[in-house]
Design an enzyme around this catalytic site. Structure first.
Site, PDB file in Angstrom:
ATOM      1  N   PHE A 101      18.334  25.345  40.090  1.00 14.50           N
ATOM      2  CA  PHE A 101      18.407  24.743  41.372  1.00 14.50           C
ATOM      3  C   PHE A 101      18.960  23.607  41.227  1.00 14.50           C
ATOM      4  O   PHE A 101      18.430  22.820  40.307  1.00 14.50           O
ATOM      5  CB  PHE A 101      17.282  24.774  42.460  1.00 14.50           C
ATOM      6  CG  PHE A 101      17.025  26.031  43.032  1.00 14.50           C
ATOM      7  CD1 PHE A 101      16.245  27.141  42.131  1.00 14.50           C
ATOM      8  CD2 PHE A 101      16.948  26.324  44.390  1.00 14.50           C
ATOM      9  CE1 PHE A 101      15.946  28.361  42.803  1.00 14.50           C
ATOM     10  CE2 PHE A 101      17.066  27.389  44.925  1.00 14.50           C
ATOM     11  CZ  PHE A 101      16.260  28.640  44.069  1.00 14.50           C
ATOM     12  N   TYR A 106      19.978  15.786  42.043  1.00 16.33           N
ATOM     13  CA  TYR A 106      19.847  16.376  40.801  1.00 16.33           C
ATOM     14  C   TYR A 106      21.004  17.143  40.207  1.00 16.33           C
ATOM     15  O   TYR A 106      21.236  17.358  39.107  1.00 16.33           O
ATOM     16  CB  TYR A 106      18.740  17.657  41.027  1.00 16.33           C
ATOM     17  CG  TYR A 106      17.514  16.976  40.843  1.00 16.33           C
ATOM     18  CD1 TYR A 106      16.866  15.971  41.619  1.00 16.33           C
ATOM     19  CD2 TYR A 106      16.434  17.449  40.030  1.00 16.33           C
ATOM     20  CE1 TYR A 106      15.730  15.243  41.763  1.00 16.33           C
ATOM     21  CE2 TYR A 106      15.156  17.030  40.084  1.00 16.33           C
ATOM     22  CZ  TYR A 106      14.876  15.935  40.616  1.00 16.33           C
ATOM     23  OH  TYR A 106      13.691  15.328  40.250  1.00 16.33           O
ATOM     24  N   ASP A 192      13.930  24.625  35.529  1.00 18.60           N
ATOM     25  CA  ASP A 192      14.148  23.434  36.092  1.00 18.60           C
ATOM     26  C   ASP A 192      15.505  23.119  35.782  1.00 18.60           C
ATOM     27  O   ASP A 192      15.952  23.464  34.582  1.00 18.60           O
ATOM     28  CB  ASP A 192      13.190  22.528  35.596  1.00 18.60           C
ATOM     29  CG  ASP A 192      11.904  22.265  36.785  1.00 18.60           C
ATOM     30  OD1 ASP A 192      11.802  23.385  37.397  1.00 18.60           O
ATOM     31  OD2 ASP A 192      11.407  21.441  36.593  1.00 18.60           O
ATOM     32  N   ASP A 194      16.606  19.995  34.909  1.00 20.46           N
ATOM     33  CA  ASP A 194      16.564  18.562  34.474  1.00 20.46           C
ATOM     34  C   ASP A 194      15.986  18.827  32.896  1.00 20.46           C
ATOM     35  O   ASP A 194      15.040  18.598  32.576  1.00 20.46           O
ATOM     36  CB  ASP A 194      15.479  17.638  34.997  1.00 20.46           C
ATOM     37  CG  ASP A 194      13.952  18.066  35.170  1.00 20.46           C
ATOM     38  OD1 ASP A 194      13.935  19.502  35.306  1.00 20.46           O
ATOM     39  OD2 ASP A 194      13.169  17.472  35.432  1.00 20.46           O
ATOM     40  N   GLU A 282       3.468  24.760  40.363  1.00 22.92           N
ATOM     41  CA  GLU A 282       3.029  25.075  39.048  1.00 22.92           C
ATOM     42  C   GLU A 282       1.385  25.467  39.173  1.00 22.92           C
ATOM     43  O   GLU A 282       1.098  26.212  38.470  1.00 22.92           O
ATOM     44  CB  GLU A 282       3.076  23.790  38.214  1.00 22.92           C
ATOM     45  CG  GLU A 282       2.668  23.992  36.925  1.00 22.92           C
ATOM     46  CD  GLU A 282       3.079  22.797  35.865  1.00 22.92           C
ATOM     47  OE1 GLU A 282       4.254  22.973  35.117  1.00 22.92           O
ATOM     48  OE2 GLU A 282       2.324  21.858  35.896  1.00 22.92           O
ATOM     49  N   LYS A 324      13.415  11.433  32.580  1.00 24.70           N
ATOM     50  CA  LYS A 324      13.316  11.591  34.022  1.00 24.70           C
ATOM     51  C   LYS A 324      13.772  10.195  34.651  1.00 24.70           C
ATOM     52  O   LYS A 324      13.789   9.184  34.112  1.00 24.70           O
ATOM     53  CB  LYS A 324      11.589  11.531  34.172  1.00 24.70           C
ATOM     54  CG  LYS A 324      10.653  12.670  33.411  1.00 24.70           C
ATOM     55  CD  LYS A 324      10.876  13.987  34.563  1.00 24.70           C
ATOM     56  CE  LYS A 324      10.004  14.920  34.002  1.00 24.70           C
ATOM     57  NZ  LYS A 324      10.501  16.321  34.525  1.00 24.70           N
ATOM     58  N   ARG A 330      14.228  10.068  43.325  1.00 26.55           N
ATOM     59  CA  ARG A 330      13.256  10.648  44.162  1.00 26.55           C
ATOM     60  C   ARG A 330      13.206   9.422  45.416  1.00 26.55           C
ATOM     61  O   ARG A 330      11.986   9.594  46.183  1.00 26.55           O
ATOM     62  CB  ARG A 330      11.940  10.797  43.401  1.00 26.55           C
ATOM     63  CG  ARG A 330      11.844  12.061  42.758  1.00 26.55           C
ATOM     64  CD  ARG A 330      10.535  12.440  42.184  1.00 26.55           C
ATOM     65  NE  ARG A 330      10.640  13.792  41.549  1.00 26.55           N
ATOM     66  CZ  ARG A 330       9.517  14.193  40.900  1.00 26.55           C
ATOM     67  NH1 ARG A 330       8.338  13.758  41.068  1.00 26.55           N
ATOM     68  NH2 ARG A 330       9.621  15.473  40.447  1.00 26.55           N
TER      69      ARG A 330
HETATM   70  C1  5GW Z   1      13.447  15.795  44.367  1.00 27.65           C
HETATM   71  C2  5GW Z   1      12.428  14.764  44.481  1.00 27.65           C
HETATM   72  C3  5GW Z   1      11.278  15.164  43.814  1.00 27.65           C
HETATM   73  C4  5GW Z   1      11.142  16.290  43.267  1.00 27.65           C
HETATM   74  C5  5GW Z   1      12.048  17.155  43.110  1.00 27.65           C
HETATM   75  C6  5GW Z   1      13.334  16.951  43.616  1.00 27.65           C
HETATM   76  C7  5GW Z   1      14.143  17.941  43.433  1.00 27.65           C
HETATM   77  C8  5GW Z   1      14.115  19.064  42.763  1.00 27.65           C
HETATM   78  C9  5GW Z   1      15.627  17.881  44.042  1.00 27.65           C
HETATM   79  O1  5GW Z   1      15.905  16.985  44.837  1.00 27.65           O
HETATM   80  N1  5GW Z   1      16.463  18.670  43.651  1.00 27.65           N
HETATM   81  C10 5GW Z   1      16.355  19.695  43.003  1.00 27.65           C
HETATM   82  O2  5GW Z   1      17.182  20.489  42.779  1.00 27.65           O
HETATM   83  N2  5GW Z   1      15.169  20.137  42.396  1.00 27.65           N
HETATM   84  C11 5GW Z   1      14.784  21.269  41.518  1.00 27.65           C
HETATM   85  O3  5GW Z   1      13.565  21.379  41.445  1.00 27.65           O
HETATM   86  C12 5GW Z   1      15.246  21.154  40.335  1.00 27.65           C
HETATM   87  O4  5GW Z   1      16.068  22.157  39.641  1.00 27.65           O
HETATM   88  C13 5GW Z   1      14.350  20.431  39.591  1.00 27.65           C
HETATM   89  O5  5GW Z   1      14.420  20.715  38.034  1.00 27.65           O
HETATM   90  C14 5GW Z   1      13.134  21.387  40.073  1.00 27.65           C
HETATM   91  C15 5GW Z   1      11.779  20.827  40.015  1.00 27.65           C
HETATM   92  O6  5GW Z   1      11.736  19.612  40.162  1.00 27.65           O
HETATM   93  P1  5GW Z   1      11.523  18.303  38.984  1.00 27.65           P
HETATM   94  O7  5GW Z   1      12.244  18.509  37.865  1.00 27.65           O
HETATM   95  O8  5GW Z   1      11.770  16.987  39.682  1.00 27.65           O
HETATM   96  O9  5GW Z   1       9.991  18.553  38.879  1.00 27.65           O
HETATM   97  P2  5GW Z   1       9.260  18.081  37.345  1.00 27.65           P
HETATM   98  O10 5GW Z   1       7.753  18.753  37.558  1.00 27.65           O
HETATM   99  O11 5GW Z   1      10.022  18.771  36.457  1.00 27.65           O
HETATM  100  O12 5GW Z   1       9.070  16.649  37.607  1.00 27.65           O
HETATM  101 MN    MN Z   2      11.546  19.360  35.895  1.00 29.37          MN
END
Ligand code: 5GW
Ligand code: MN
Length: 331
Positions: A101, A106, A192, A194, A282, A324, A330
């Site tokens: 996603f 992102y 994910d 990222d 998670e 990050k 965010r």
């Molecule tokens: C936006 C704000 C906060 C948290 C997640 C998002 C977000 C996540 C976004 O705006 N757009 C998006 O595509 N995502 C998808 O959800 C990405 O594939 C991302 O890797 C996944 C999980 O969110 P992460 O990577 O920010 O979560 P953590 O647990 O790795 O910090």
């Molecule tokens: Mn992530």
């Protein structure tokens, strides 16, 4: 009197007619061969293909656990023969889907690195289709793909709360598996965005139900695992096996769909009860894998934080967290 006679006559007639109809249908049924071709059968999911776990060298690593108490392998560098896995999966014509996603900012921040590095390291040599879910299809970078590899872009809505982005992933994953993946792929991995591939993430990672060890917890005692401890949440658990990282999971289409449905439904139930699990999807994923043991566990080589400040047993980082950018992404 005449009425009674005709009533008896008609009842007899009805009886005879139903007897004839019944006989006719009995004669007819053995001939209905089309029953064998009903959609239920033709819609069956593709099965997982190869099992090579008896070729794993569980003693090759003395510094880490290589097998769970329920006998699932935990995949670490040196334990497996990559060529053997690739050869068998090529022969079995294994197909793999990868879902990712990239919603909102992102996409610009991570998608290009993710896809170009995946093309270099993810299931190289096997037919792979990348499923990119995004709110901006026109911005998906144009990646050069090896033969038999494809990229498919699917438009999704952009939710304003990030918890909802995370949660809707599970629903979307379940729907695409049901509609498309299970007819075309033996395995699906959900990652994910990222992250960046840095080394082989190959067919040794394929299995019926696959989880990855969270790099910050695999060395810690269970008491320190950050499971959801709120009895009001469906993700509540008082004990578990490992702490898994939700940034990588996979398996057969049926198993991944079961996981996605479980996480989605329990998140919805939590919502109705006005609770949110500690670490969102998670927490639910950890509960699912506690109740439904994964058949294969990937070591933290398959989801590594390159900024980790202490020594780990990871010799080959295969997939690493991208830096990050919370402040930028965010807000
Ligand atoms: C936006 C704000 C906060 C948290 C997640 C998002 C977000 C996540 C976004 O705006 N757009 C998006 O595509 N995502 C998808 O959800 C990405 O594939 C991302 O890797 C996944 C999980 O969110 P992460 O990577 O920010 O979560 P953590 O647990 O790795 O910090
Ligand atoms: Mn992530």
């Amino acid at each position: 009197m005449r009425q009674r006679i005709s009533a008896v006559f008609f009842s007899c007639l009805l009886l005879v007619l139903s007897f004839i109809a019944l006989r006719a249908s009995f004669q007819y049924f053995p001939k209905v061969s089309f029953l064998k071709n009903l959609p239920v059968l033709s819609q069956a999911s593709l099965r997982p293909t190869v099992s090579l776990d008896n070729t794993l060298n569980y003693e090759a690593r003395q510094d880490v656990q290589t097998r769970t108490s329920w006998n699932a392998p935990i995949i670490w560098e040196v334990m497996f023969d990559p060529n053997l896995y690739d050869k068998e999966h090529l022969e079995a014509k294994t197909t793999v889907a990868l879902t990712v996603f990239a919603v909102g900012r992102y996409l610009d921040a991570y998608l290009n690195t993710f896809l170009t590095s995946a093309e270099k390291h993810f299931m190289v040599g096997l037919p792979v289709t990348f499923y990119v879910f995004t709110d901006q299809p026109e911005k998906v970078p144009n990646i050069t793909l090896a033969p038999l590899r494809h990229l498919k872009v699917i438009k999704v809505e952009r939710y304003s709360r990030w918890q909802d982005i995370s949660m809707m992933r599970m629903k979307t994953i379940s729907e695409i598996i049901e509609k498309e993946l299970r007819h075309n792929f033996n395995y699906v991995f959900c990652l994910d965005v990222d992250q960046e591939f840095k080394g082989r993430f190959g067919s040794e990672a394929l299995g019926e139900s696959v989880a990855v060890l969270h790099v910050y917890y695999y060395k810690l005692p269970k008491t320190q695992f950050t499971y959801d401890k709120n009895p009001k949440s469906k993700a509540y658990m008082s004990e578990g096996d490992y702490y898994y990282h939700a940034a990588v999971f996979g398996g057969s289409c049926d198993k991944v769909k079961a996981l996605a449905d479980y996480c989605y439904l329990n998140t919805m139930e939590d919502k109705l009860n006005n609770v949110e699990a500690l670490w969102h999807d998670e927490s639910h994923l950890n509960k699912y894998f506690w109740l439904n043991k994964p058949s294969r566990i990937l070591s933290s080589e398959y989801c590594f934080d390159p900024l980790i400040h202490y020594k780990t047993e990871v010799i080959v980082p295969r997939l690493v967290w991208a830096p990050k950018q919370y402040a930028k992404l965010r807000t």
